[in-house]
Design an enzyme around this catalytic site. Structure first.
Site, PDB file in Angstrom:
ATOM      1  CD  GLU A   1      -2.765   1.341   2.450  1.00  0.00           C
ATOM      2  OE1 GLU A   1      -2.720   0.434   3.301  1.00  0.00           O
ATOM      3  OE2 GLU A   1      -3.576   2.285   2.508  1.00  0.00           O
TER       4      GLU A   1
ATOM      5  CE  LYS B   1      -6.106  -0.082   1.658  1.00  0.00           C
ATOM      6  NZ  LYS B   1      -6.568  -0.569   2.966  1.00  0.00           N
TER       7      LYS B   1
END
Lengths: 138, 337
Positions: B177, B219
């Site tokens: 992420e 992500k």
């Protein structure tokens, strides 16, 4: 790639012309057509952004038939799942048979052209995943 | 390391038009959300809240994985059932946030570096034994007049890749992420450029450190104008820019992209994900999914208010938002729903 037409130009301004992933010419172990197809597509999936519209392989030192067969195997196995087209940008693999027939003589031109046309068509079939050994004899 | 198991986990995380529920707020963050609604801030209310979430009937229809915080993965429901077991029984894969937070980066005013690599190998082994099958690490990139710096981007990308490699060694599929924050007055184009640079740097590091791309989930932020930018582009513009950016930077070997929602409202996050799938789904090499925290939880939290009597209503709203995002994955989300 018509579907990219409305996107900023920078995304579709290049074609990648890579080698296939192959064993060295003098490597004793020469993998199958399918193994070469798998290794080549796997490698490209790691490294080539989806924004690239097409990948046109070079043929290098491959025979005309082998280059077509390997391109064909890639399209048979992966075509529907890839973000880019798998195409060809062949020199020897299209020209060599025609050059050998031509031999610099005008009289051989039609036959040489026929051979050139045939190889180009074979590679188009390989893009569709419809190339096979029987095409070579027709 | 069993590579195929990790690849199967990553695939399952984005299968069936489902997505991920991020419920891994650290204690300070969770307390902040509770405080805003006058909910008591202690271990028991956090436990009760997470029990409410995982007990939502039918949650597994649209949620493939739940990201937990360290405190939660060790907790039990009121009846003694471990939270992890309740999640697995609901058909949801348990995951764990393993970073130790984004801290001020030395020598880089206004920028953050995520910590948590020291001892991570042993912690991952522990989490695997507790039932976690995937993990999450969040890097934060702040936009300003003179930031982000290359130093900040490279340090965060390097840490993400080290984390991802350790996860795969431990049998966990990593969620990678890198979040470019939406705070600020920057334009959509600025967000595009920075997000593209960050993603290229991250994938370069993942490649260098031998991370198996087929066994991870990205992500990222959506490509958005800053929250205080006067010009706020349409859904379709955001969808085009976001997908365009990802196409330039994310290898086809990655099975899925699960967006973070950040500071977006629940409805806007769903509508934007929907627009991307409507316009591009059939032509992309990866799934476009979700890994939302606030955009799924917030409406339910506001109804729950820390009271047991509100649980059914809150669960109903949570179920609804999860379903909305599943519809957005199919490109069938409708704001009237």
């Amino acid at each position: 790639m018509i579907w990219m037409a409305h996107w900023p130009k920078a995304n579709r301004q290049l074609i990648l012309k890579p080698n296939m992933v192959l064993p060295g010419l003098s490597c004793p172990e020469q993998e199958s057509v399918d193994e070469v197809a798998d290794a080549t597509v796997n490698c490209l999936m790691q490294a080539v952004p989806a924004a690239v519209p097409g990948i046109a392989f070079l043929s290098g030192g491959q025979s005309a038939e082998l280059a077509s067969a390997r391109l064909n195997a890639m399209n048979v196995r992966f075509k529907s799942r890839l973000p880019w087209a798998l195409a060809f940008s062949f020199a020897r693999a299209i020209q060599q048979p025609a050059l050998e027939i031509w031999q610099g003589k005008v009289i051989n031109v039609p036959k040489a052209q026929q051979a050139l046309y045939h190889r180009a068509k074979c590679n188009q079939a390989a893009r569709r995943g419809e190339y096979n050994a029987s095409i070579e004899t027709t | 390391m069993n590579t195929q198991v990790i690849i199967d986990t990553a695939k399952a995380m984005v299968a069936g038009n489902k997505g991920l529920l991020a419920m891994d707020e650290s204690n300070p963050t969770c307390n902040k959300r509770f405080a805003a609604l006058g909910i008591p801030q202690n271990e028991e209310t956090r436990r009760a809240y997470r029990e409410m979430i995982v007990d939502t009937p039918g949650l597994g229809e649209s949620i493939s994985g739940a990201i937990l915080f360290d405190e939660t993965i060790r907790q039990q429901k009121k009846d003694g059932t471990p939270i992890v077991k309740a999640i697995i029984d609901a058909g949801i894969i348990p995951g764990i946030k393993v970073d130790m937070g984004a801290k001020d980066m030395a020598g880089h005013p206004g920028e953050k570096i995520t910590e948590g690599l020291d001892g991570l190998r042993d912690r991952l082994i522990g989490y695997y034994e507790m039932g976690a099958r995937f993990a999450k690490w969040r890097a934060v990139i702040t936009l300003g007049d003179v930031i982000p710096s290359r130093g900040c981007i490279e340090a965060n990308a390097h840490a993400l890749a080290r984390y991802a490699s350790l996860c795969q060694e431990a049998g966990l599929a990593p969620i990678v992420e890198p979040e470019v924050l939406m705070d600020g007055k920057h334009s959509l184009d600025r967000c595009f450029k920075v997000t593209e640079e960050v993603l290229h740097t991250v994938f370069n590091q993942l490649y260098k450190q031998g991370v198996i791309l087929e066994g991870m989930i990205l992500k990222p932020n959506m490509v958005l104008p800053g929250l205080s930018c006067p010009e706020q582009e349409s859904l379709d513009d955001v969808a085009d820019k976001t997908v365009n950016c990802l196409m330039r930077a994310v290898p086809a070997a990655v099975p899925g992209i699960a967006f973070l929602s950040g500071g977006q409202s629940a409805e806007l996050a769903s509508a934007r994900l929907n627009a991307m799938n409507v316009r591009f789904k059939s032509r992309l090499p990866w799934a476009l999914a979700f890994s939302f925290a606030r955009a799924i939880q917030q409406p339910a939290l506001e109804i729950w208010q820390g009271k047991e009597i509100n649980v059914p209503k809150a669960q109903h709203v949570l179920y609804h938002r999860a379903k909305c995002n599943q519809a957005a994955r199919r490109g069938e989300y409708n704001e009237e729903d």
